[in-house]
Scaffold this motif. Structure first.
Motif, short mmCIF file in Angstrom:
data_model
loop_
_atom_site.label_atom_id
_atom_site.label_comp_id
_atom_site.label_asym_id
_atom_site.label_seq_id
_atom_site.Cartn_x
_atom_site.Cartn_y
_atom_site.Cartn_z
N ALA A 97 60.30 51.66 64.05
CA ALA A 97 59.86 52.08 62.72
C ALA A 97 58.58 51.36 62.32
O ALA A 97 57.67 51.98 61.74
N LEU A 98 58.49 50.07 62.60
CA LEU A 98 57.29 49.32 62.24
C LEU A 98 56.07 49.91 62.94
O LEU A 98 55.05 50.20 62.30
N PHE A 99 56.17 50.12 64.23
CA PHE A 99 55.00 50.60 64.96
C PHE A 99 54.73 52.07 64.72
O PHE A 99 53.58 52.51 64.80
N ALA A 100 55.74 52.86 64.38
CA ALA A 100 55.49 54.24 63.98
C ALA A 100 54.66 54.25 62.70
O ALA A 100 53.69 55.01 62.58
N ALA A 101 55.02 53.40 61.74
CA ALA A 101 54.27 53.33 60.48
C ALA A 101 52.86 52.80 60.73
O ALA A 101 51.88 53.32 60.17
N LEU A 102 52.73 51.77 61.57
CA LEU A 102 51.41 51.23 61.88
C LEU A 102 50.51 52.27 62.54
O LEU A 102 49.35 52.43 62.17
N VAL A 103 51.05 53.00 63.50
CA VAL A 103 50.25 53.99 64.20
C VAL A 103 49.87 55.14 63.26
O VAL A 103 48.73 55.61 63.28
N ALA A 104 50.79 55.57 62.40
CA ALA A 104 50.48 56.62 61.44
C ALA A 104 49.36 56.16 60.49
O ALA A 104 48.42 56.90 60.21
N GLY A 105 49.46 54.92 60.02
CA GLY A 105 48.41 54.37 59.15
C GLY A 105 47.09 54.25 59.88
O GLY A 105 46.02 54.54 59.32
N GLN A 106 47.14 53.82 61.14
CA GLN A 106 45.92 53.71 61.93
C GLN A 106 45.25 55.06 62.10
O GLN A 106 44.03 55.18 61.97
N LEU A 107 46.03 56.07 62.41
CA LEU A 107 45.45 57.39 62.66
C LEU A 107 44.86 57.97 61.38
O LEU A 107 43.75 58.53 61.40
N ALA A 108 45.55 57.82 60.26
CA ALA A 108 45.02 58.33 59.00
C ALA A 108 43.71 57.62 58.65
O ALA A 108 42.72 58.27 58.29
N ALA A 109 43.69 56.30 58.76
CA ALA A 109 42.46 55.55 58.46
C ALA A 109 41.36 55.89 59.45
O ALA A 109 40.19 56.05 59.06
N ALA A 110 41.70 56.02 60.72
CA ALA A 110 40.70 56.34 61.74
C ALA A 110 40.06 57.70 61.49
O ALA A 110 38.85 57.87 61.69
N ALA A 111 40.85 58.67 61.05
CA ALA A 111 40.29 59.99 60.77
C ALA A 111 39.29 59.92 59.61
O ALA A 111 38.23 60.56 59.66
N LEU A 112 39.60 59.14 58.59
CA LEU A 112 38.65 58.96 57.48
C LEU A 112 37.40 58.20 57.93
O LEU A 112 36.28 58.56 57.56
N ILE A 113 37.61 57.17 58.74
CA ILE A 113 36.48 56.39 59.25
C ILE A 113 35.57 57.29 60.09
O ILE A 113 34.35 57.27 59.94
N ASP A 114 36.18 58.10 60.96
CA ASP A 114 35.39 59.04 61.77
C ASP A 114 34.64 60.03 60.90
O ASP A 114 33.45 60.29 61.12
N HIS A 115 35.32 60.60 59.92
CA HIS A 115 34.71 61.64 59.09
C HIS A 115 33.46 61.13 58.36
O HIS A 115 32.45 61.83 58.29
N PHE A 116 33.55 59.92 57.84
CA PHE A 116 32.43 59.37 57.06
C PHE A 116 31.51 58.45 57.89
O PHE A 116 30.51 57.96 57.38
N GLY A 117 31.87 58.20 59.15
CA GLY A 117 31.06 57.34 59.99
C GLY A 117 31.00 55.90 59.47
O GLY A 117 29.94 55.28 59.49
N LEU A 118 32.12 55.38 59.05
CA LEU A 118 32.17 54.04 58.46
C LEU A 118 32.19 52.96 59.53
O LEU A 118 32.54 53.21 60.68
N VAL A 119 31.87 51.77 59.16
CA VAL A 119 31.87 50.53 59.97
C VAL A 119 31.32 50.73 61.38
O VAL A 119 31.83 50.17 62.34
#
Length: 147
Positions: A97-119
């Motif tokens: 459960a911990l790593f499922a939540a971590l991976v889901a959070g990572q993917l959501a953040a990564a998609a936003l980071i990719d979309h806006f070209g952040l960091v």
């Protein structure tokens, strides 16, 4: 090109497989040391020693230092937060459960980071298939949380 991408994907998959192992090891260290913060400190100290050895062994790989943006210097704080967070949350949620939540959070953040070209990432537009993937991963993470 696809073969190389699959190789890098397999390496990343293996690295991801090590994360719950590390979390379990750090929880045992917490039990032995009596503090999640001490356990995280020992984990980071040993990681620092390993990296110091690697830097010394690859001394020839030097380059002119360049100025980095302020936010590039604080990644270690994020790493410390993640390690300490896994020490605190692993016993409460379990590894899956911990790593499922971590991976889901990572993917959501990564998609936003990719979309806006952040960091420093190149801009990669958000797409319907990415949205579906994130929703499915989040749904899967919530299913894993159910016991």
């Amino acid at each position: 090109m696809l073969r190389a991408q699959l190789l890098w994907f397999a390496i990343a998959f293996g690295m991801g497989a090590l994360l719950p192992v590390q979390a379990g090891m750090n929880v045992r260290l917490r039990d032995a040391l009596g503090s999640p913060y001490r356990a995280s400190l020992v984990s980071f100290f040993l990681g620092t020693v390993a990296l110091l050895v690697l830097v010394l062994l690859t001394r020839g790989e030097t380059a002119e230092p360049k100025q980095a943006p302020w936010w590039a210097w604080v990644g270690g704080f994020i790493g410390a937060t993640l390690v300490t967070g896994t020490v605190l949350l692993t016993p409460r949620l379990g590894a899956a459960a911990l790593f499922a939540a971590l991976v889901a959070g990572q993917l959501a953040a990564a998609a936003l980071i990719d979309h806006f070209g952040l960091v420093g990432y190149p801009e990669l537009p958000f797409s319907a298939s990415r949205a579906v993937g994130i929703v499915l991963l989040l749904a899967g993470a919530l299913l894993v949380l159910r016991r």
